[in-house]
Write a protein that holds these residues in place. Sequence first.
Motif, PDB file in Angstrom:
ATOM      1  N   TYR A 417     -11.823  -1.348   3.305  1.00  0.00           N
ATOM      2  CA  TYR A 417     -11.908  -2.292   4.426  1.00  0.00           C
ATOM      3  C   TYR A 417     -12.577  -3.613   4.057  1.00  0.00           C
ATOM      4  N   GLU A 418     -13.132  -3.743   2.889  1.00  0.00           N
ATOM      5  CA  GLU A 418     -13.781  -4.981   2.478  1.00  0.00           C
ATOM      6  C   GLU A 418     -12.785  -5.889   1.757  1.00  0.00           C
ATOM      7  N   GLN A 419     -13.210  -7.146   1.510  1.00  0.00           N
ATOM      8  CA  GLN A 419     -12.443  -8.105   0.710  1.00  0.00           C
ATOM      9  C   GLN A 419     -11.013  -8.285   1.221  1.00  0.00           C
ATOM     10  N   GLY A 420     -10.875  -8.299   2.538  1.00  0.00           N
ATOM     11  CA  GLY A 420      -9.560  -8.481   3.132  1.00  0.00           C
ATOM     12  C   GLY A 420      -8.754  -7.210   3.262  1.00  0.00           C
ATOM     13  N   GLY A 421      -9.271  -6.119   2.702  1.00  0.00           N
ATOM     14  CA  GLY A 421      -8.629  -4.819   2.836  1.00  0.00           C
ATOM     15  C   GLY A 421      -7.515  -4.571   1.845  1.00  0.00           C
ATOM     16  N   ARG A 422      -7.341  -3.325   1.478  1.00  0.00           N
ATOM     17  CA  ARG A 422      -6.241  -2.931   0.596  1.00  0.00           C
ATOM     18  C   ARG A 422      -5.985  -1.445   0.762  1.00  0.00           C
ATOM     19  N   GLN A 423      -4.792  -1.019   0.395  1.00  0.00           N
ATOM     20  CA  GLN A 423      -4.388   0.382   0.446  1.00  0.00           C
ATOM     21  C   GLN A 423      -3.783   0.774  -0.896  1.00  0.00           C
ATOM     22  N   ALA A 424      -3.829   2.069  -1.188  1.00  0.00           N
ATOM     23  CA  ALA A 424      -3.196   2.570  -2.404  1.00  0.00           C
ATOM     24  C   ALA A 424      -2.705   3.978  -2.166  1.00  0.00           C
ATOM     25  N   VAL A 425      -1.636   4.328  -2.860  1.00  0.00           N
ATOM     26  CA  VAL A 425      -1.098   5.673  -2.792  1.00  0.00           C
ATOM     27  C   VAL A 425      -0.562   6.050  -4.161  1.00  0.00           C
ATOM     28  N   ARG A 426      -0.798   7.307  -4.548  1.00  0.00           N
ATOM     29  CA  ARG A 426      -0.202   7.831  -5.772  1.00  0.00           C
ATOM     30  C   ARG A 426       0.700   9.009  -5.402  1.00  0.00           C
ATOM     31  N   ARG A 427       1.932   8.949  -5.908  1.00  0.00           N
ATOM     32  CA  ARG A 427       2.880  10.049  -5.733  1.00  0.00           C
ATOM     33  C   ARG A 427       3.530  10.306  -7.081  1.00  0.00           C
ATOM     34  N   GLY A 428       3.261  11.479  -7.655  1.00  0.00           N
ATOM     35  CA  GLY A 428       3.728  11.746  -9.004  1.00  0.00           C
ATOM     36  C   GLY A 428       3.095  10.769  -9.968  1.00  0.00           C
ATOM     37  N   ASP A 429       3.888  10.123 -10.770  1.00  0.00           N
ATOM     38  CA  ASP A 429       3.366   9.122 -11.708  1.00  0.00           C
ATOM     39  C   ASP A 429       3.394   7.708 -11.136  1.00  0.00           C
ATOM     40  N   TRP A 430       3.933   7.551  -9.922  1.00  0.00           N
ATOM     41  CA  TRP A 430       4.013   6.228  -9.302  1.00  0.00           C
ATOM     42  C   TRP A 430       2.745   5.925  -8.517  1.00  0.00           C
ATOM     43  N   LYS A 431       2.258   4.706  -8.660  1.00  0.00           N
ATOM     44  CA  LYS A 431       1.063   4.246  -7.944  1.00  0.00           C
ATOM     45  C   LYS A 431       1.388   2.901  -7.300  1.00  0.00           C
ATOM     46  N   ALA A 432       1.128   2.780  -6.001  1.00  0.00           N
ATOM     47  CA  ALA A 432       1.347   1.529  -5.272  1.00  0.00           C
ATOM     48  C   ALA A 432       0.030   1.031  -4.713  1.00  0.00           C
ATOM     49  N   TRP A 437      -4.450  -5.973   3.330  1.00  0.00           N
ATOM     50  CA  TRP A 437      -4.117  -4.814   4.132  1.00  0.00           C
ATOM     51  C   TRP A 437      -2.852  -5.020   4.962  1.00  0.00           C
ATOM     52  N   MET A 438      -1.930  -4.105   4.856  1.00  0.00           N
ATOM     53  CA  MET A 438      -0.714  -3.996   5.666  1.00  0.00           C
ATOM     54  C   MET A 438       0.276  -5.149   5.484  1.00  0.00           C
ATOM     55  N   THR A 439      -0.202  -6.339   5.131  1.00  0.00           N
ATOM     56  CA  THR A 439       0.676  -7.515   5.123  1.00  0.00           C
ATOM     57  C   THR A 439       0.964  -8.054   3.737  1.00  0.00           C
ATOM     58  N   GLY A 440       0.134  -7.718   2.774  1.00  0.00           N
ATOM     59  CA  GLY A 440       0.284  -8.312   1.453  1.00  0.00           C
ATOM     60  C   GLY A 440       1.397  -7.684   0.642  1.00  0.00           C
ATOM     61  N   PRO A 441       1.697  -8.281  -0.502  1.00  0.00           N
ATOM     62  CA  PRO A 441       2.722  -7.706  -1.386  1.00  0.00           C
ATOM     63  C   PRO A 441       2.239  -6.399  -1.998  1.00  0.00           C
ATOM     64  N   THR A 442       3.163  -5.510  -2.266  1.00  0.00           N
ATOM     65  CA  THR A 442       2.844  -4.216  -2.866  1.00  0.00           C
ATOM     66  C   THR A 442       3.119  -4.256  -4.357  1.00  0.00           C
ATOM     67  N   GLN A 443       2.145  -3.827  -5.131  1.00  0.00           N
ATOM     68  CA  GLN A 443       2.306  -3.694  -6.575  1.00  0.00           C
ATOM     69  C   GLN A 443       2.704  -2.247  -6.874  1.00  0.00           C
ATOM     70  N   LEU A 444       3.518  -2.056  -7.892  1.00  0.00           N
ATOM     71  CA  LEU A 444       3.978  -0.724  -8.263  1.00  0.00           C
ATOM     72  C   LEU A 444       3.778  -0.506  -9.758  1.00  0.00           C
ATOM     73  N   TYR A 445       3.180   0.649 -10.103  1.00  0.00           N
ATOM     74  CA  TYR A 445       2.900   0.963 -11.501  1.00  0.00           C
ATOM     75  C   TYR A 445       3.365   2.373 -11.843  1.00  0.00           C
ATOM     76  N   ASP A 446       3.830   2.536 -13.052  1.00  0.00           N
ATOM     77  CA  ASP A 446       4.171   3.837 -13.604  1.00  0.00           C
ATOM     78  C   ASP A 446       2.981   4.290 -14.450  1.00  0.00           C
ATOM     79  N   LEU A 447       2.140   5.169 -13.903  1.00  0.00           N
ATOM     80  CA  LEU A 447       0.904   5.536 -14.572  1.00  0.00           C
ATOM     81  C   LEU A 447       1.141   6.330 -15.855  1.00  0.00           C
TER      82      LEU A 447
END
Length: 491
Positions: A417-432, A437-447
């Motif tokens: 909730y700090e620094q403008g907020g951010r979210q992250a999710v990991r599913r399998g080897d994918w990480k977003a 928060w909610m409005t920014g671009p989503t980054q995607l990585y293959d861990l």
Amino acid sequence: MRLASVFPSSFALLTSLILIGFATSPSASAADAKRPNIVFILADDLGYGDLGCYGQELIQTPRLDQMAAEGMRFTDFYAGNTVCAPSRSVLMTGMHMGHTHVRGNAGGPDMSKQSLRDEDVTVAEVLQSAGYATALCGKWGLGDDAMGGREGLPRKQGFDHFYGYLNQVHAHNYYPEFLWRNETKVALRNEVQRRDRSYGGFTGGQATKRVDYSHDLIANEAMGFIREKAADSEAKPFFLYLSLTIPHANNEGTGMSGNGQEVPDHGIYADKDWSDQDKGQAAMITRMDSDVGRILDLLKELQIDEQTVVMFSSDNGPHNEGGHNPKKFDPAGPLRGMKRALTEGGIRVPLIVRWPGTTPSGTVSDHVGYFGDLMATTAELAGTDFPEDTDSISFAPTIVGKPEAQQTHDYLYWEFYEQGGRQAVRRGDWKAIRQPWMTGPTQLYDLKADIGETTNLASDHPEIVKELETLMEKAHVPHPNWQIRGKASKR
């Protein structure tokens, strides 16, 4: 709903006994004797790369390295959050950041936002109801004696005994004027100069007279609890949550003197051509390592090490708050980011599990788990039930050498909730990661291919981005206490 009583599930108990390789016993007392003692040791702001067994080259951690050699080291384990209080809320409740009650480090005199409520059920309550003796030694941060915080006091959340800090700003200072024993202040011989920074009604500071080092007192208290319970003629199993403050900085001390790495001496680093802050950072971690070793030695001395599972982890990624030079020690190892980031460096943490005779020695697991799994894991080990409305999956099959029986998460989720907020999710080897928060671009990585999160693949896989954004929206349940604050950051 408050857990008034947790009745052991015969199915869960049978599953645990078979899984761990125990035979069923004709008597309840004999069955109780088979349930392991559980020691969970939590470092504060220790990075993924701060230990030798995770690649550290400058700071010596021989006892934790030995613990890994004698047990199991996890490569893909995560904290509940990237800062203190919410991470510990996830740990205690088994609920991820979209569901748990404490979702940030709150300020102001009203501590209700950062305190667990009567209806929250903790790991300690589940084990206490299952017949375990329970103790917390060290830093709590989920309840206070301040207004609105008393519902979350440790002894109202399942701990029979508490010794240490309630307020996390108080816990910044390694030489405080007092510590708490249950609900009583125990005076120490230190004298403290205050700094004008109030948090939950508590003003932090730095000692001008240093006599009693809190980490040493807390470690000794934990060892005393183990000795006491080992000598108990009733052979009641115990749960010890040893919540250390090392190597967190004294933030107020940094502002007052420029050095927040408080330690009695620099030990083996005294003659290094390093700054005092760098020496202090290294000495704190090595001191902590030595005390973990003392605990393991004590379990062997008392002949209960084969009946005790010990887990070691950290509450979030490494800090840059004590005046030391983080680049010197590379505390995140191969990961990107630090504390307050939702890149891997902010949330992926060490996990070492040692259980002689049960956990295969010298093993490495890539099972993907997180703090919320302590709830289901300890419940399975104790042969008892836990609340159904959690986000917890037991990793007991992995630590007992039965990976084929291990369930996995569909996904893991974090929000900040700090620094403008951010979210992250990991599913399998994918990480977003989505920020702001909610409005920014989503980054995607293959861990699997890019553990350092250096290459954003969002434009190459828009369908996966959409899928993970949908999971973010599903996982987040709004909470009236928590709103986004601060300006957006690129971290």
